[in-house]
Design a protein around this motif. Structure first.
Motif, PDB file in Angstrom:
ATOM      1  N   TRP A  17       0.781  -1.181  -0.241  1.00 31.16           N
ATOM      2  CA  TRP A  17       0.016  -0.018  -0.173  1.00 31.16           C
ATOM      3  C   TRP A  17       0.877   1.311  -0.017  1.00 31.16           C
ATOM      4  O   TRP A  17       0.412   2.380  -0.413  1.00 31.16           O
ATOM      5  N   SER A  18       2.034   1.194   0.443  1.00 31.65           N
ATOM      6  CA  SER A  18       2.970   2.321   0.470  1.00 31.65           C
ATOM      7  C   SER A  18       4.479   2.302  -0.004  1.00 31.65           C
ATOM      8  O   SER A  18       5.298   2.919   0.384  1.00 31.65           O
ATOM      9  N   VAL A  76       4.767   1.043  -5.569  1.00 31.13           N
ATOM     10  CA  VAL A  76       3.444   1.784  -5.721  1.00 31.13           C
ATOM     11  C   VAL A  76       3.708   3.079  -6.083  1.00 31.13           C
ATOM     12  O   VAL A  76       3.281   3.779  -6.951  1.00 31.13           O
ATOM     13  N   GLY A  77       4.926   3.733  -5.243  1.00 27.66           N
ATOM     14  CA  GLY A  77       5.227   4.955  -5.368  1.00 27.66           C
ATOM     15  C   GLY A  77       5.671   5.496  -6.781  1.00 27.66           C
ATOM     16  O   GLY A  77       5.113   6.152  -7.441  1.00 27.66           O
ATOM     17  N   MET A  94      -5.424   2.645  -1.509  1.00 24.61           N
ATOM     18  CA  MET A  94      -4.697   1.913  -0.600  1.00 24.61           C
ATOM     19  C   MET A  94      -5.665   0.764  -0.088  1.00 24.61           C
ATOM     20  O   MET A  94      -5.385  -0.292   0.171  1.00 24.61           O
ATOM     21  N   HIS A 117       2.886   5.080  -9.278  1.00 18.75           N
ATOM     22  CA  HIS A 117       1.882   6.091  -9.285  1.00 18.75           C
ATOM     23  C   HIS A 117       2.201   7.502 -10.034  1.00 18.75           C
ATOM     24  O   HIS A 117       1.571   8.344 -10.543  1.00 18.75           O
ATOM     25  N   TYR A 160       0.093   6.779  -3.508  1.00 20.16           N
ATOM     26  CA  TYR A 160      -0.485   5.851  -2.724  1.00 20.16           C
ATOM     27  C   TYR A 160      -1.823   5.707  -2.552  1.00 20.16           C
ATOM     28  O   TYR A 160      -2.513   5.359  -1.611  1.00 20.16           O
ATOM     29  N   SER A 161      -2.512   6.153  -3.620  1.00 26.96           N
ATOM     30  CA  SER A 161      -4.048   6.348  -3.577  1.00 26.96           C
ATOM     31  C   SER A 161      -4.739   4.871  -3.957  1.00 26.96           C
ATOM     32  O   SER A 161      -3.824   3.996  -4.289  1.00 26.96           O
TER      33      SER A 161
END
Length: 470
Positions: A179-180, A185-186, A200, A189, A197-198
């Motif tokens: 999730w982060s 993910v970073g 999540m 995105h 991190y949208s």
């Protein structure tokens, strides 16, 4: 211990280096058979290098010379040096922690806690590892979990397969739906122009689903070996490993006077590592330096002399030699394919596969493409820079939301990190855990296939609900 374990394994299964060398030879052959091609690279507004998806062309150039083939492994080691260094530092820190006696006390306490509910420890440990990996996105921490868990799980009646399985599947589940995690993910995105991190909540649910599936799978196997230890797929080699652990425990019989205080400090320092990665965006270099502190400071607090601390650190570092160099050899496969200039050709053909799919299942195509591409590039961020600039426009054309595209990419990347030998940390984990690749595949393949099927269902659901934003 790792060196002795690998010697024992030579009689049981193929050495991980042999598997990787075979793959390296196949990569060389593929480099001459697959047409060379390139995409243009562009510099984005924030300084990143990305692929221009509209610029692919075939070229006659091929840099796969005899010299480049000969130097592929040294260059693979050089390119993966950050991961190799942190592997050594993890081993060194663990060497000190083990020497203090805190591990022995921790094992005794946990054995007492879980003695009458042994299967519960699978769920507890998996949940902790998923949580950590979901936040920081560093599945390489499995390399430290395995030697830490092995004495505990042996004492409870489990085998080394369970030890390796908990460590690898939990970190893979957390990484697949992180999730982060900054590096996957970073970066994804940023490439997709999504809020950082949208989405999540959906990924957390996905990680929990994957974790529960793996926990049940491991528990079913564990129940069988708890009833009959000889039913273990690694029974004979575990006898050797258990003798080595017993000999080491005898050699490290001293429990230092302030060991409990040192143990508490080690836990706090590990929590500090998590905050460093999340809040300060630490890379492998910062984490490597931190692992030195994580070993040295608790050792001194426990009452060890500086010489004892350093001797223990070096001993732990030596135990990681095989695993560390496996990571470099695995990277050499991508080095060869890059020299042959076929990496872009591979992703181009895979992208055409996505375009040919109906829009309703295009997200499954992205999952499949990432899964296959992971066989040659195991680096999540390295793959993202090449694949996502091509996949995102295709997703727009097929009406797949960009958030769904990133999720499909994450799942395809993370799940098969414990399938393809090109994943260096995975092969290193098998070496440290004394599990041959053949035995792992026989044991884990049904679970991985189940995960991929579930992942396909999840990305279809994400497409159906227009998982967003945009």
């Amino acid at each position: 211990m790792v060196t002795e374990q690998v010697k024992a394994k030579d009689n049981k299964g193929m050495h991980p280096w042999v598997i990787l060398l075979v793959m390296l030879v196949l990569a060389v052959i593929a480099g001459y058979l697959i047409p060379s091609g390139v995409y243009d690279r562009v510099i984005t507004s924030d300084g990143r290098t990305a692929v221009d998806p509209d610029t692919f062309r075939f070229v006659t150039q091929n840099n796969l010379s005899l010299t480049n083939i000969m130097t592929a492994i040294p260059r693979g080691i050089k390119e993966s040096i950050d991961v190799i260094i942190i592997t050594f530092m993890i081993g060194g820190a663990f060497g000190v922690i083990k020497k203090t006696g805190m591990l022995r006390l921790g094992v005794a306490s946990l054995v007492k806690t879980f003695e009458n509910k042994k299967l519960a420890i699978i769920f507890v440990l998996s949940a902790v590892f998923v949580l950590i990996t979901g936040f920081i996105g560093v599945p390489e921490l499995a390399l430290i979990y395995i030697p830490v868990l092995m004495p505990l799980l042996f004492a409870l009646g489990f085998d080394s397969m369970v030890t390796v399985a908990i460590s690898l599947t939990a970190t893979a589940a957390g990484f697949s739906a992180a999730w982060s995690a900054p590096a996957t993910v970073g970066l994804g995105h940023l490439l997709a122009d999504l809020p950082l991190y949208s989405g999540m909540g959906f990924r957390i649910i996905t990680a929990i689903v994957l974790m529960l599936i793996s926990c049940v799978y491991i528990a079913i196997y564990s129940k069988k070996i708890l009833k009959d230890p000889k039913a273990s797929s690694v029974y004979e080699q575990d006898l050797v490993t258990q003798r080595e652990l017993a000999a080491q425990e005898t050699a490290d019989a001293v429990v230092y006077p302030r060991v409990r205080l040192a143990g508490l400090l080690a836990i706090l320092l590990f929590i500090g590592l998590i905050f460093g990665v999340i809040l300060l965006s630490w890379s492998f270099s910062e984490m490597s330096g931190y692992f030195i502190l994580l070993g040295v400071i608790p050792g001194i607090v426990a009452g060890m002399t500086l010489n004892e601390v350093l001797d223990s650190f070096v001993a732990g570092l030596i135990e990681m030699i095989v695993g560390a160099f496996v990571i470099g050899i695995a990277r050499s496969i991508a080095v060869v394919l890059t020299d042959a200039m076929v990496m872009d050709t591979i992703i181009m053909y895979l992208a055409r596969f996505v375009v040919a799919l109906p829009s309703q299942i295009a997200s499954v195509g992205i999952l499949t493409v990432t899964t296959l591409f992971n066989a040659v590039i195991a680096s999540g961020s390295g793959k993202a820079v090449i694949a996502l600039p091509i996949m995102l426009p295709l997703a727009d054309i097929t009406s797949v939301t960009r958030q769904t595209t990133i999720l499909a990419y994450q799942l395809g990347d993370g799940i098969t990190n414990i399938l393809w030998p090109a994943s260096g940390y995975f092969m290193a984990a098998l070496a440290i855990g004394n599990i041959s690749y053949k035995k792992w595949m026989k044991w884990a393949l049904p679970l991985i296939i189940t995960w991929l099927i579930v992942a396909a269902v999840i990305v279809v659901i994400a497409s159906y609900i227009n998982y967003g934003p945009f």
